[in-house]
Design a protein around this motif. Structure first.
Motif, short mmCIF file in Angstrom:
data_model
loop_
_atom_site.label_atom_id
_atom_site.label_comp_id
_atom_site.label_asym_id
_atom_site.label_seq_id
_atom_site.Cartn_x
_atom_site.Cartn_y
_atom_site.Cartn_z
N ASN A 3 0.86 -1.19 0.00
CA ASN A 3 0.00 0.00 0.00
C ASN A 3 0.89 1.24 0.00
O ASN A 3 1.64 1.48 0.95
N HIS A 226 -3.99 -3.55 -9.43
CA HIS A 226 -5.40 -3.53 -9.06
C HIS A 226 -6.17 -2.76 -10.14
O HIS A 226 -5.75 -1.70 -10.59
N SER A 253 -7.48 3.31 2.32
CA SER A 253 -8.57 2.37 2.62
C SER A 253 -9.00 1.60 1.38
O SER A 253 -9.32 0.41 1.46
N LEU A 254 -9.01 2.27 0.22
CA LEU A 254 -9.40 1.59 -1.01
C LEU A 254 -8.38 0.53 -1.40
O LEU A 254 -8.74 -0.53 -1.93
N GLN A 256 -6.68 -1.22 0.74
CA GLN A 256 -6.99 -2.33 1.63
C GLN A 256 -8.17 -3.14 1.08
O GLN A 256 -8.17 -4.39 1.15
N GLU A 257 -9.17 -2.45 0.56
CA GLU A 257 -10.31 -3.13 -0.05
C GLU A 257 -9.86 -3.99 -1.23
O GLU A 257 -10.33 -5.12 -1.41
N ALA A 260 -8.14 -7.10 0.05
CA ALA A 260 -9.10 -8.05 0.61
C ALA A 260 -9.91 -8.73 -0.48
O ALA A 260 -10.35 -9.88 -0.31
N GLY A 261 -10.12 -8.03 -1.59
CA GLY A 261 -10.92 -8.58 -2.67
C GLY A 261 -10.11 -9.14 -3.81
O GLY A 261 -10.62 -9.26 -4.93
N LEU A 265 -12.50 -4.34 -7.30
CA LEU A 265 -13.12 -3.22 -6.62
C LEU A 265 -14.47 -2.92 -7.25
O LEU A 265 -14.63 -3.00 -8.46
N ALA A 269 -16.98 -1.21 -2.34
CA ALA A 269 -15.63 -1.01 -1.83
C ALA A 269 -15.29 0.47 -1.75
O ALA A 269 -14.69 0.94 -0.77
N ARG A 272 -17.22 2.03 1.19
CA ARG A 272 -16.61 1.66 2.48
C ARG A 272 -15.30 2.42 2.71
O ARG A 272 -15.01 2.86 3.82
N ALA A 273 -14.53 2.58 1.65
CA ALA A 273 -13.25 3.30 1.77
C ALA A 273 -13.49 4.77 2.13
O ALA A 273 -12.79 5.33 2.98
#
Length: 365
Positions: A3, A226, A253-254, A256-257, A260-261, A265, A269, A272-273
């Motif tokens: 990140n 990504h 935060s995005l 991290q999303e 996790a995915g 995205l 996502a 939430r970010a």
């Protein structure tokens, strides 16, 4: 790829949006080394708009050109700490030949906390002159950066300005860069003790372009493997309001999303970010900025939050049930605190993104 976003005060971000060219005059001044306008620069703007980041970028430019850098924050005793750093630089560089490239001096954690006593002022200037003449012999110079200047003791600022002015008059290679909240910087420049600083380049930092932010998101996420569509990147960028600290928080935060995915995205996502970023912005910026607000200050701010856009000072007074003189007092104090800013004659607006929404939620708790 880890990140890359760094939503921490002063950390160097992977993208600096809408800041191109702001240091052009400073970079040019480094080649002249004395008397160039860009070597005196003041960055102003709201909390989280990237003032410290710009100081860091200037420090990097100076070090790339072989300049010695002293980086300080305007807490009590900063003049003494700068003086000690100059003396250490003189000790390190004065005994033998020095190379063209000189590493920067960081004062993080240095233990001097007392103010420079009057009897030490001459030795402070002497140490500076000796160091600058040594650097001048090697076609380099000294750059001093001072962050959070709005919190500075005016006597120390006056002493620093007077000494730097002396160095400039002697044609010595010195650069001085400040960063602080707009109202406090304006007050500083209007005071007789610091009139010399009125000649400094003043760079007011504002929100970044949504389009540039979205493009930067697409590019950076692609570099990390990504997939972020232009539509989702635009939604994420709009969620930041162009506010540099939120750009970092949303990106963090995005990312991290995406991890996790497994790189995928979607709209959920992004939502939430943005929500996570705003919560962290409330904790780290808004609540800290409100920590010194009085009950009556809060009344003023809550009265402002009833408006969708800029507020009329007269309307705020009526909602508070306060006389115009008192309203003017609170207005001035909140501008100095960096919570609000003028928005035209008789109007004010919030200086920190998300503050209005925070206050509206505060009222309903």
């Amino acid at each position: 790829m880890q990140n890359p976003f760094r939503p921490t005060a002063g950390a160097t971000p992977p993208i600096v949006v809408s800041r191109e060219g702001l240091l052009r005059e400073f970079a040019y001044g480094l080649t002249i080394r004395s008397g160039a306008p860009g070597l005196l620069t003041i960055f102003t703007g709201a909390r989280g708009v990237g003032k410290t980041v710009m100081l860091g970028a200037a420090e990097d430019l100076a070090q790339e050109q072989g300049w010695l850098v002293i980086s300080e924050t305007a807490t009590p005793g900063f003049m003494a700490r700068i003086g000690e750093a100059m003396r250490r630089g003189l000790d390190e560089l004065g005994d033998g030949p020095i190379g063209r490239r000189i590493t920067g001096v960081s004062l993080a954690g240095f233990g001097v906390t007392t103010q420079l006593p009057p009897e030490e002022q001459v030795s402070w200037r002497d140490a500076g002159e000796q160091l600058l003449r040594l650097l001048d012999e090697h076609r380099t110079g000294l750059a001093i950066t001072v962050d959070e200047v709005h919190a500075a003791d005016r006597g120390e600022i006056a002493a620093l300005a007077a000494n730097v002015q002396h160095f400039i008059r002697d044609g010595l290679p010195i650069a001085l860069l400040f960063a602080g909240l707009p109202a406090a910087v304006s007050d500083l420049l209007n005071e007789g003790v610091a009139t010399f600083l009125r000649r400094a380049d003043r760079i007011d930092l504002h929100s970044a372009s949504i389009e540039e932010t979205a493009d930067s998101y697409v590019r950076l996420f692609a570099e990390g493997g990504h997939s972020l569509s232009p539509e989702l990147a635009r939604a994420a960028a709009e969620g930041t309001g162009g506010y540099p600290f939120l750009i970092q928080l949303v990106g963090y935060s995005l990312w991290q999303e995406a991890e996790a995915g497994n790189g995928d995205l979607d709209e959920g996502a992004v939502s939430r970010a943005i929500a996570a970023a705003r919560r962290r912005n409330e904790r780290t910026v808004i609540e800290a900025a409100l920590s010194t607000a009085t009950a009556r200050d809060m009344d003023f701010l809550i009265a402002m939050s009833q408006d969708e856009d800029a507020s009329e000072v007269g309307d705020i007074g009526r909602r508070m049930g306060a006389r115009p003189s008192l309203v003017g007092k609170y207005r001035a104090r909140l501008i100095d605190a960096g919570l609000i800013e003028p928005a035209g004659y008789g109007r004010v607006e919030f200086a920190i993104p998300g503050l209005a929404d925070y206050l509206r939620a505060y009222v309903t708790r």
